[in-house]
Design an enzyme around this catalytic site. Sequence first.
Site, short mmCIF file in Angstrom:
data_model
loop_
_atom_site.label_atom_id
_atom_site.label_comp_id
_atom_site.label_asym_id
_atom_site.label_seq_id
_atom_site.Cartn_x
_atom_site.Cartn_y
_atom_site.Cartn_z
N HIS A 123 0.70 -1.22 0.03
CA HIS A 123 0.19 0.05 0.18
C HIS A 123 0.81 1.44 0.02
O HIS A 123 0.22 2.33 -0.25
CB HIS A 123 -0.88 0.10 1.16
CG HIS A 123 -2.07 0.41 0.85
ND1 HIS A 123 -3.36 0.34 1.53
CD2 HIS A 123 -2.60 1.21 -0.25
CE1 HIS A 123 -4.46 0.84 1.04
NE2 HIS A 123 -4.05 1.61 0.02
N ASP A 146 -9.74 -0.50 3.97
CA ASP A 146 -8.66 -1.02 4.69
C ASP A 146 -9.21 -1.46 6.06
O ASP A 146 -9.65 -0.79 6.67
CB ASP A 146 -7.45 0.00 4.46
CG ASP A 146 -6.29 -0.62 4.56
OD1 ASP A 146 -5.91 -1.38 5.45
OD2 ASP A 146 -5.19 -0.02 4.02
N HIS A 148 -6.72 -1.08 8.07
CA HIS A 148 -5.58 -0.27 8.65
C HIS A 148 -5.84 1.27 7.97
O HIS A 148 -6.26 1.23 6.90
CB HIS A 148 -4.27 -0.58 8.48
CG HIS A 148 -4.00 -1.94 9.04
ND1 HIS A 148 -4.32 -2.87 7.73
CD2 HIS A 148 -3.65 -2.86 10.04
CE1 HIS A 148 -4.15 -4.14 8.26
NE2 HIS A 148 -3.51 -4.08 9.58
N ASP A 150 -3.37 3.36 7.79
CA ASP A 150 -2.12 3.77 7.06
C ASP A 150 -1.79 5.14 7.12
O ASP A 150 -1.16 5.95 6.36
CB ASP A 150 -2.12 3.25 5.75
CG ASP A 150 -2.64 2.00 5.37
OD1 ASP A 150 -2.16 1.07 6.50
OD2 ASP A 150 -2.64 1.41 4.26
N HIS A 163 4.32 0.93 4.31
CA HIS A 163 2.95 0.68 3.85
C HIS A 163 1.86 1.11 4.80
O HIS A 163 0.67 1.14 4.73
CB HIS A 163 2.81 -0.76 3.38
CG HIS A 163 2.68 -1.81 4.44
ND1 HIS A 163 2.00 -2.73 4.17
CD2 HIS A 163 2.81 -1.78 5.62
CE1 HIS A 163 1.97 -3.49 5.50
NE2 HIS A 163 2.71 -2.93 6.25
N ASP A 254 -7.37 -2.03 0.07
CA ASP A 254 -6.34 -2.99 0.56
C ASP A 254 -7.17 -4.00 0.92
O ASP A 254 -8.22 -4.12 1.43
CB ASP A 254 -5.81 -2.35 1.75
CG ASP A 254 -4.70 -3.31 2.33
OD1 ASP A 254 -4.84 -4.39 2.28
OD2 ASP A 254 -3.81 -2.68 3.02
N ASP A 256 -6.83 -6.45 2.65
CA ASP A 256 -7.11 -7.00 4.01
C ASP A 256 -8.14 -6.09 4.57
O ASP A 256 -8.65 -6.42 5.69
CB ASP A 256 -5.88 -6.97 4.87
CG ASP A 256 -5.34 -5.30 5.06
OD1 ASP A 256 -6.41 -4.46 5.19
OD2 ASP A 256 -4.04 -5.07 5.15
N GLU A 299 -1.96 -5.30 -1.81
CA GLU A 299 -1.51 -6.13 -0.52
C GLU A 299 -1.94 -7.62 -1.11
O GLU A 299 -2.29 -8.48 0.02
CB GLU A 299 -2.00 -5.75 0.79
CG GLU A 299 -1.49 -4.30 0.96
CD GLU A 299 -0.02 -4.30 1.58
OE1 GLU A 299 0.47 -5.54 1.67
OE2 GLU A 299 0.39 -3.23 1.85
MN LIG Z 1 -3.44 -0.58 3.42
#
Ligand SMILES: [Mn+2]
Length: 357
Positions: A123, A146, A148, A150, A163, A254, A256, A299
């Site tokens: 990312h 995402d 997260h 980030d 990332h 992302d 994830d 990712e």
């Molecule tokens: Mn990310």
Amino acid sequence: MSLRSSVARLFRKQAVSSVQLPRRPAHSVALVGAPFSRGQKRKGVDHGPSALRNAGLVEKLSGLGCQVYDFGDLSFTQVPSDELYNNIIKYPRSVGSASQVLADTVHEAVAAGHTCVTLGGDHSLALGSVSGHSRQYPDLGVVWVDAHADINTPLTTMSGNLHGQPVSFLLRELQDKVPVLPGFSWLKPCLSRSDIVYIGLRDVDPAEHYILKNYDIQYFSMRDIDRFGIQKVMERTLEHLLGRGQRPIHLSVDIDAFDPSLAPATGTPVMGGLTYREGMYISEEIHNTGLLSVMDIVEVNPLLGDSQEEVNATVNLAIDVIATCFGQTREGAHIAFDELPTPSSPDESDSEEQVRI
Ligand SMILES: [Mn+2]
């Protein structure tokens, strides 16, 4: 009377077969592979672009009526001695130079009128794709999907992986908190705090939470999705970004963000993520705005995952997200019909009966 309708019917048949039917305007899509992995520590995320291509991404987009211009995979120059910055930040020069190359390419793609899809890679490449996009469209809005945020700064990160930090470099309001890393001198912050909305957060560091709250950045965590439902979340996301007028959308996904049961082949999975249906709804709503200008899918790591099935599931999910952003629907769609075929009768005289629909 009967003859006239038969002639009309015959004529209509010919017209249908010889005249190009109206089609919805096709997207022209630039595909940019960004096989970059130095923003994090797991090997294999640089194989993301080839995994997505091998699973039929180009054919899928073409099948949706998109004109696909494949820019291929970017090649990033190796930075020979890329020492830690501040004893913690890993590969700053590699991330900086790769992002600069990507920024130039994304800018070129959107300037040529394409909708651009960047295939990660990790990312950290959003540094490049958002920067390059904003060079053409300074008024863009970002939807960041995402687990997260980030948004660590180089001074708050605990892992040192870039990332987990790209958004801090992009936000104007954070610039007095962000040092210029070696390799980053080209980068100019291009977003204001109100230009980004997060969806899917569930693993947010304390400093990141402080930033989100203190700078009043709009986000919808998984808890918010539980509370409001994905329909309300998307309504509020689009109202936040588009309430005062249309603007190009940058969607940064992302993988994830999805639950690890759906997307296991990724470097930092977190329990309790988006369902398949929530992910498709987000993508459908983005498509329906007609404003998608650049999207990142990052990712996807084909070297992670416990089996080939897990890798395939992750890759196919990513392809479904992209395809849905370009018009694939769950309710079906048609471009090749403007009327149903009518059974032809051996006796033209009773055709009037059959034409009645
Ligand atoms: Mn990310």
